[in-house]
Design a protein around this motif. Structure first.
Motif, short mmCIF file in Angstrom:
data_model
loop_
_atom_site.label_atom_id
_atom_site.label_comp_id
_atom_site.label_asym_id
_atom_site.label_seq_id
_atom_site.Cartn_x
_atom_site.Cartn_y
_atom_site.Cartn_z
N TYR A 219 -7.79 12.13 7.29
CA TYR A 219 -8.42 11.12 6.44
C TYR A 219 -7.68 11.01 5.09
N PHE A 220 -7.44 12.15 4.48
CA PHE A 220 -6.83 12.14 3.16
C PHE A 220 -5.40 11.62 3.20
N ASP A 221 -4.67 11.92 4.27
CA ASP A 221 -3.30 11.41 4.40
C ASP A 221 -3.29 9.89 4.52
N ASN A 222 -4.31 9.33 5.13
CA ASN A 222 -4.42 7.88 5.25
C ASN A 222 -4.91 7.22 3.96
N TYR A 223 -5.68 7.96 3.19
CA TYR A 223 -6.26 7.43 1.94
C TYR A 223 -5.29 7.55 0.77
N LEU A 224 -4.63 8.69 0.66
CA LEU A 224 -3.73 8.96 -0.47
C LEU A 224 -2.29 8.81 0.02
N LYS A 225 -1.85 7.56 0.12
CA LYS A 225 -0.59 7.24 0.77
C LYS A 225 0.58 7.02 -0.20
N ASN A 226 0.31 7.12 -1.48
CA ASN A 226 1.34 6.76 -2.46
C ASN A 226 1.75 7.93 -3.33
N GLY A 227 1.72 9.12 -2.76
CA GLY A 227 2.21 10.29 -3.48
C GLY A 227 1.34 10.76 -4.62
N GLU A 228 0.06 10.39 -4.57
CA GLU A 228 -0.85 10.83 -5.64
C GLU A 228 -0.94 12.35 -5.69
N CYS A 229 -1.11 12.89 -6.88
CA CYS A 229 -1.40 14.31 -7.03
C CYS A 229 -2.82 14.54 -6.55
N ARG A 230 -2.97 15.31 -5.49
CA ARG A 230 -4.30 15.47 -4.86
C ARG A 230 -5.32 16.07 -5.82
N LYS A 231 -4.86 16.95 -6.69
CA LYS A 231 -5.78 17.58 -7.63
C LYS A 231 -6.23 16.60 -8.70
N SER A 232 -5.30 15.83 -9.24
CA SER A 232 -5.64 14.96 -10.37
C SER A 232 -6.55 13.81 -9.97
N VAL A 233 -6.53 13.41 -8.68
CA VAL A 233 -7.42 12.33 -8.26
C VAL A 233 -8.73 12.85 -7.68
N SER A 234 -8.90 14.16 -7.62
CA SER A 234 -10.14 14.75 -7.11
C SER A 234 -11.22 14.74 -8.18
N PRO A 235 -12.42 14.18 -7.89
CA PRO A 235 -13.49 14.20 -8.89
C PRO A 235 -13.82 15.60 -9.40
N LEU A 236 -13.65 16.62 -8.56
CA LEU A 236 -13.95 17.99 -8.97
C LEU A 236 -13.09 18.45 -10.13
N TYR A 237 -11.90 17.88 -10.27
CA TYR A 237 -10.98 18.31 -11.32
C TYR A 237 -10.83 17.27 -12.43
N GLY A 238 -11.78 16.34 -12.49
CA GLY A 238 -11.77 15.35 -13.56
C GLY A 238 -12.43 15.87 -14.82
N ASP A 239 -12.71 14.98 -15.74
CA ASP A 239 -13.37 15.34 -17.00
C ASP A 239 -14.87 15.47 -16.79
N PHE A 240 -15.44 16.48 -17.40
CA PHE A 240 -16.89 16.70 -17.36
C PHE A 240 -17.41 16.76 -18.79
N THR A 241 -18.14 15.71 -19.20
CA THR A 241 -18.69 15.65 -20.54
C THR A 241 -20.20 15.48 -20.47
N LYS A 242 -20.83 15.54 -21.63
CA LYS A 242 -22.28 15.39 -21.68
C LYS A 242 -22.71 13.95 -21.37
N ASN A 243 -21.74 13.03 -21.21
CA ASN A 243 -22.06 11.64 -20.89
C ASN A 243 -22.18 11.38 -19.39
N LEU A 244 -22.01 12.42 -18.58
CA LEU A 244 -22.25 12.26 -17.15
C LEU A 244 -23.74 12.07 -16.88
N PRO A 245 -24.09 11.41 -15.78
CA PRO A 245 -25.52 11.25 -15.48
C PRO A 245 -26.14 12.53 -14.94
#
Length: 311
Positions: A219-245
């Motif tokens: 699935y991921f190979d079909n979704y991330l087809k343009n050489g994206e950094c898998r970690k940087s596009v993962s929501p788990l490794y994004g920004d976490f601030t007090k403005n999240l719901p």
């Protein structure tokens, strides 16, 4: 000792035998058979499709693509809050049609107007097309309801399962820096949040429990087809601030994605935002699409969704 629910043992035994036979016969996965698989599973095991007072199809205009949406309004005479439901399917499968009975249940269980977007899917439309469509749906939710003459409260929450949970994480991550939108709450069901696939549960539950690690990688190979950094596009490794719901995460004991859901919940809490995590003992990934086998567990999730979104 960990044990799968007896309600699912027979199903898994038959499934694993069938998969072994298909592989031995030279089966090759593609977008069509993957989509058929999820559609057939849901059609077979989610047989109760309750009536909803008003259902309306429309589109939300966005740059480059107008997003088709289906609106489920359980009480058109009342001003109800709004939920956007992002369907699952690994960014490749699922549709508004497949998830129609689930969206009906969400609308009725929570007394929210549900907007279900037909976001673009890989491999035809790889990342970030689905994220763009998901965010456009958030931005255009109130306008499309107003255009259809519906009464609504200007409160929007987001709900998603699996790949739809990934879209929740991506949308919430973007919205925390966007003063033009506000997400009231998010409810994630066995969300896919880590494209690196680096977790204990991925190894522990990666074979034999419906969603296999090899299929996730495909699935991921079909979704991330343009050489994206898998970690940087993962929501788990994004920004976490007090403005999240405020966030509620449901995971399943025998799901490969279990640990990333729990890790996301912990990061939301660490950012100072209220969060809740429930792990469903004995359950596997996609159990909400298998409701006839696990009715009590699905009812439990809908009940938690109701109390969380309306608290």
């Amino acid at each position: 000792m960990r044990e799968v629910s007896p309600k699912l043992v027979g199903y898994l035994k038959d499934l694993n035998a069938t998969v072994a036979q298909l592989v031995a016969a030279g089966f090759k996965p593609n977008a069509t058979n993957a989509r058929e698989g999820l559609a057939n599973l849901t059609k077979t095991y989610v047989t109760n499709s309750p009536a909803v007072s008003k259902i309306q199809d429309d589109v939300i205009p966005a740059e480059g693509f107008h997003v088709p949406v289906r609106i489920y309004n359980p009480a058109p005479d009342e001003e109800l809050p709004v939920v956007i439901y992002y369907h699952g399917g690994g960014h490749m499968c699922g549709s508004v049609t497949v998830y129609d009975p689930i969206c009906r249940k969400v609308a009725l269980a929570t007394r929210h107007i549900v907007i279900a977007p037909e976001y673009r899917l890989a491999p035809e439309c790889p990342y970030p097309a689905g994220v763009i469509d998901a965010y456009a749906t958030l931005k255009g939710a109130f306008a499309v309801l107003a255009a259809n003459g519906m009464k609504f409260k200007r409160e929007v929450s987001i709900v998603g399962d699996s790949g739809g949970g990934a879209l929740c994480g991506a949308v919430a991550g973007m919205a925390q820096f966007d003063v033009s939108v506000k997400i009231k709450k998010q409810f994630m069901i066995y969300p896919s949040l880590d494209y690196t696939m680096d977790s204990k549960s991925m190894e522990e539950n990666g074979v034999g429990y419906l969603l296999q690690a090899g299929k996730i990688a495909w699935y991921f190979d079909n979704y991330l087809k343009n050489g994206e950094c898998r970690k940087s596009v993962s929501p788990l490794y994004g920004d976490f601030t007090k403005n999240l719901p405020e966030t509620f995460v449901v995971t399943a004991e025998f799901c490969p994605l279990r640990d990333e859901g729990k890790a996301y919940y912990e990061k939301v809490r660490s950012a100072g935002v209220s969060a809740t995590h429930v792990n469903m003992d004995g359950m596997i990934h996609t159990f909400m699409n298998m409701e006839d086998l696990v009715e009590e567990e699905c009812a439990f999730v809908y009940d938690k969704m109701n109390s969380f979104l309306n608290s």
